[in-house]
Scaffold this motif. Sequence first.
Motif, PDB file in Angstrom:
ATOM      1  N   VAL A  18       0.696  -1.256   0.002  1.00 16.65           N
ATOM      2  CA  VAL A  18      -0.001  -0.066  -0.290  1.00 16.65           C
ATOM      3  C   VAL A  18       0.937   1.139   0.012  1.00 16.65           C
ATOM      4  CG1 VAL A  18      -1.592   1.349   1.157  1.00 16.65           C
ATOM      5  CG2 VAL A  18      -1.870  -1.028   0.960  1.00 16.65           C
ATOM      6  N   GLY A  19       1.807   1.317   0.843  1.00 16.14           N
ATOM      7  CA  GLY A  19       2.828   2.307   0.874  1.00 16.14           C
ATOM      8  C   GLY A  19       3.745   2.460  -0.695  1.00 16.14           C
ATOM      9  N   ILE A  20       4.068   1.611  -1.112  1.00 15.24           N
ATOM     10  CA  ILE A  20       4.574   1.531  -2.430  1.00 15.24           C
ATOM     11  C   ILE A  20       3.790   1.979  -3.319  1.00 15.24           C
ATOM     12  CG2 ILE A  20       5.774   0.212  -4.013  1.00 15.24           C
ATOM     13  CD1 ILE A  20       6.880  -1.798  -1.740  1.00 15.24           C
ATOM     14  N   PHE A  21       2.365   1.621  -3.424  1.00 15.31           N
ATOM     15  CA  PHE A  21       1.496   2.125  -4.219  1.00 15.31           C
ATOM     16  C   PHE A  21       1.332   3.772  -4.184  1.00 15.31           C
ATOM     17  CE2 PHE A  21      -2.859   3.923  -4.855  1.00 15.31           C
ATOM     18  CZ  PHE A  21      -3.065   3.292  -6.125  1.00 15.31           C
ATOM     19  N   TYR A  22       1.210   4.059  -2.966  1.00 14.07           N
ATOM     20  CA  TYR A  22       0.899   5.618  -2.718  1.00 14.07           C
ATOM     21  C   TYR A  22       2.378   6.535  -3.197  1.00 14.07           C
ATOM     22  CZ  TYR A  22      -3.558   5.324  -0.592  1.00 14.07           C
ATOM     23  OH  TYR A  22      -4.831   5.276  -0.547  1.00 14.07           O
ATOM     24  N   LEU A  23       3.543   5.658  -3.163  1.00 16.99           N
ATOM     25  CA  LEU A  23       4.822   6.552  -3.508  1.00 16.99           C
ATOM     26  C   LEU A  23       4.960   6.446  -4.806  1.00 16.99           C
ATOM     27  CD1 LEU A  23       7.306   5.014  -0.847  1.00 16.99           C
ATOM     28  CD2 LEU A  23       6.537   7.542  -0.914  1.00 16.99           C
ATOM     29  N   GLU A  24       4.438   5.370  -5.408  1.00 15.78           N
ATOM     30  CA  GLU A  24       4.532   5.493  -7.013  1.00 15.78           C
ATOM     31  C   GLU A  24       3.467   6.061  -7.594  1.00 15.78           C
ATOM     32  OE1 GLU A  24       4.075   1.308  -8.081  1.00 15.78           O
ATOM     33  OE2 GLU A  24       6.282   0.676  -7.450  1.00 15.78           O
ATOM     34  N   THR A  25       2.399   6.605  -6.951  1.00 13.78           N
ATOM     35  CA  THR A  25       1.391   7.436  -7.508  1.00 13.78           C
ATOM     36  C   THR A  25       1.653   8.802  -7.241  1.00 13.78           C
ATOM     37  OG1 THR A  25      -0.247   5.673  -7.142  1.00 13.78           O
ATOM     38  CG2 THR A  25      -0.984   8.025  -7.303  1.00 13.78           C
ATOM     39  N   ALA A  26       2.283   8.999  -6.093  1.00 14.84           N
ATOM     40  CA  ALA A  26       2.928  10.563  -5.847  1.00 14.84           C
ATOM     41  C   ALA A  26       3.970  10.684  -7.006  1.00 14.84           C
ATOM     42  CB  ALA A  26       3.156  10.742  -4.574  1.00 14.84           C
ATOM     43  N   LYS A  27       4.814   9.946  -7.269  1.00 17.53           N
ATOM     44  CA  LYS A  27       5.631  10.256  -8.123  1.00 17.53           C
ATOM     45  C   LYS A  27       5.370  10.388  -9.613  1.00 17.53           C
ATOM     46  CE  LYS A  27      10.225   8.558  -9.806  1.00 17.53           C
ATOM     47  NZ  LYS A  27      11.406   7.566  -9.551  1.00 17.53           N
ATOM     48  N   SER A  28       4.449   9.568 -10.039  1.00 19.77           N
ATOM     49  CA  SER A  28       3.622   9.800 -11.179  1.00 19.77           C
ATOM     50  C   SER A  28       3.024  11.087 -11.343  1.00 19.77           C
ATOM     51  CB  SER A  28       2.904   8.622 -11.490  1.00 19.77           C
ATOM     52  OG  SER A  28       2.096   8.900 -12.716  1.00 19.77           O
ATOM     53  N   ILE A  29       2.362  11.601 -10.344  1.00 22.62           N
ATOM     54  CA  ILE A  29       1.723  12.753 -10.122  1.00 22.62           C
ATOM     55  C   ILE A  29       2.701  13.919 -10.345  1.00 22.62           C
ATOM     56  CG2 ILE A  29       0.335  14.378  -8.775  1.00 22.62           C
ATOM     57  CD1 ILE A  29      -1.154  11.875  -7.726  1.00 22.62           C
ATOM     58  N   ILE A  30       3.812  13.771  -9.630  1.00 21.91           N
ATOM     59  CA  ILE A  30       4.804  14.889  -9.661  1.00 21.91           C
ATOM     60  C   ILE A  30       5.478  14.983 -11.047  1.00 21.91           C
ATOM     61  CG2 ILE A  30       6.965  15.715  -8.840  1.00 21.91           C
ATOM     62  CD1 ILE A  30       5.948  14.829  -6.014  1.00 21.91           C
ATOM     63  N   LEU A  31       5.663  13.915 -11.501  1.00 23.35           N
ATOM     64  CA  LEU A  31       6.522  13.806 -12.872  1.00 23.35           C
ATOM     65  C   LEU A  31       5.590  14.427 -13.928  1.00 23.35           C
ATOM     66  CD1 LEU A  31       8.025  10.075 -13.121  1.00 23.35           C
ATOM     67  CD2 LEU A  31       9.287  12.662 -12.928  1.00 23.35           C
ATOM     68  N   ASN A  32       4.333  14.237 -13.909  1.00 24.75           N
ATOM     69  CA  ASN A  32       3.453  14.812 -14.738  1.00 24.75           C
ATOM     70  C   ASN A  32       3.153  16.246 -14.644  1.00 24.75           C
ATOM     71  OD1 ASN A  32       2.571  12.500 -16.330  1.00 24.75           O
ATOM     72  ND2 ASN A  32       1.202  11.778 -14.937  1.00 24.75           N
ATOM     73  N   TYR A  33       3.112  16.699 -13.333  1.00 30.02           N
ATOM     74  CA  TYR A  33       3.011  18.185 -13.098  1.00 30.02           C
ATOM     75  C   TYR A  33       4.242  18.717 -13.613  1.00 30.02           C
ATOM     76  CZ  TYR A  33       3.108  22.349 -10.381  1.00 30.02           C
ATOM     77  OH  TYR A  33       3.103  23.729  -9.936  1.00 30.02           O
ATOM     78  N   CYS A  34       5.376  18.200 -13.374  1.00 28.29           N
ATOM     79  CA  CYS A  34       6.454  18.811 -13.754  1.00 28.29           C
ATOM     80  C   CYS A  34       6.846  18.807 -15.461  1.00 28.29           C
ATOM     81  CB  CYS A  34       7.742  18.627 -13.013  1.00 28.29           C
ATOM     82  SG  CYS A  34       7.495  18.991 -11.062  1.00 28.29           S
ATOM     83  N   ASN A  35       6.239  17.882 -15.867  1.00 32.21           N
ATOM     84  CA  ASN A  35       6.387  17.448 -17.327  1.00 32.21           C
ATOM     85  C   ASN A  35       7.758  17.179 -17.749  1.00 32.21           C
ATOM     86  OD1 ASN A  35       5.667  17.160 -19.958  1.00 32.21           O
ATOM     87  ND2 ASN A  35       5.738  19.294 -20.557  1.00 32.21           N
ATOM     88  N   VAL A  36       8.238  16.273 -16.694  1.00 34.05           N
ATOM     89  CA  VAL A  36       9.464  15.564 -16.790  1.00 34.05           C
ATOM     90  C   VAL A  36       9.510  14.160 -16.864  1.00 34.05           C
ATOM     91  CG1 VAL A  36      10.664  17.631 -16.004  1.00 34.05           C
ATOM     92  CG2 VAL A  36      10.200  15.960 -14.459  1.00 34.05           C
ATOM     93  N   THR A  37      10.756  13.347 -17.065  1.00 30.33           N
ATOM     94  CA  THR A  37      10.720  11.881 -17.006  1.00 30.33           C
ATOM     95  C   THR A  37      11.480  11.471 -15.959  1.00 30.33           C
ATOM     96  OG1 THR A  37      12.458  11.787 -18.663  1.00 30.33           O
ATOM     97  CG2 THR A  37      10.297  11.863 -19.650  1.00 30.33           C
ATOM     98  N   SER A  38      11.834  12.260 -15.116  1.00 32.35           N
ATOM     99  CA  SER A  38      12.670  11.936 -14.086  1.00 32.35           C
ATOM    100  C   SER A  38      13.027  13.026 -13.115  1.00 32.35           C
ATOM    101  CB  SER A  38      14.149  11.251 -14.409  1.00 32.35           C
ATOM    102  OG  SER A  38      14.824  12.130 -14.850  1.00 32.35           O
ATOM    103  N   LEU A  39      13.316  12.441 -11.728  1.00 29.94           N
ATOM    104  CA  LEU A  39      13.534  13.506 -10.889  1.00 29.94           C
ATOM    105  C   LEU A  39      14.729  13.303  -9.891  1.00 29.94           C
ATOM    106  CD1 LEU A  39       9.887  13.900  -9.389  1.00 29.94           C
ATOM    107  CD2 LEU A  39      11.305  15.655 -10.588  1.00 29.94           C
ATOM    108  N   ASP A  40      15.505  14.381  -9.693  1.00 27.23           N
ATOM    109  CA  ASP A  40      16.514  13.791  -8.595  1.00 27.23           C
ATOM    110  C   ASP A  40      16.163  13.285  -7.297  1.00 27.23           C
ATOM    111  OD1 ASP A  40      18.122  16.719  -9.753  1.00 27.23           O
ATOM    112  OD2 ASP A  40      18.251  15.032 -10.806  1.00 27.23           O
ATOM    113  N   ALA A  41      16.873  12.813  -6.654  1.00 23.86           N
ATOM    114  CA  ALA A  41      16.880  12.169  -5.357  1.00 23.86           C
ATOM    115  C   ALA A  41      16.338  13.517  -4.275  1.00 23.86           C
ATOM    116  CB  ALA A  41      17.966  11.594  -4.729  1.00 23.86           C
ATOM    117  N   SER A  42      16.602  14.624  -4.584  1.00 21.06           N
ATOM    118  CA  SER A  42      16.666  15.846  -4.146  1.00 21.06           C
ATOM    119  C   SER A  42      15.012  16.134  -3.681  1.00 21.06           C
ATOM    120  CB  SER A  42      17.098  17.008  -4.257  1.00 21.06           C
ATOM    121  OG  SER A  42      16.699  17.517  -5.536  1.00 21.06           O
ATOM    122  N   TYR A  43      14.105  15.337  -4.623  1.00 25.65           N
ATOM    123  CA  TYR A  43      12.834  15.558  -4.239  1.00 25.65           C
ATOM    124  C   TYR A  43      12.257  14.447  -3.670  1.00 25.65           C
ATOM    125  CZ  TYR A  43      14.010  19.313  -7.767  1.00 25.65           C
ATOM    126  OH  TYR A  43      14.462  20.523  -8.271  1.00 25.65           O
TER     127      TYR A  43
END
Length: 94
Positions: A18-43
């Motif tokens: 469940v935690g992994i699902f929410y983390l993956e969902t959050a990452k997907s939302i952020i990637l779509n919001y920022c219009n990028v394909t990857s994020l640095d570990a700083s995020y």
Amino acid sequence: MLEMLEAILQGKFEDKEVGIFYLETAKSIILNYCNVTSLDASYNNAIVLLAAHLYNNSSVIKSKKEGEKSVTYANISIPSEIKMMLPRPRIGVM
């Protein structure tokens, strides 16, 4: 990140999936919001905070009415505090 999410939510979810699902969902939302394909570990903190926000606000049905069948869905968006932690969204050319 999963351990941090568990600490923030104080072990509210029983299954790590469940935690992994929410983390993956959050990452997907952020990637779509920022219009990028990857994020640095700083995020990673922004991803964890958005995952906690999504978990705490996971009810997508805001209100429901039986007579005449009316359903209102919640508008789940990235909170402004988390948006300030993210890079500015890239503008895509169509």
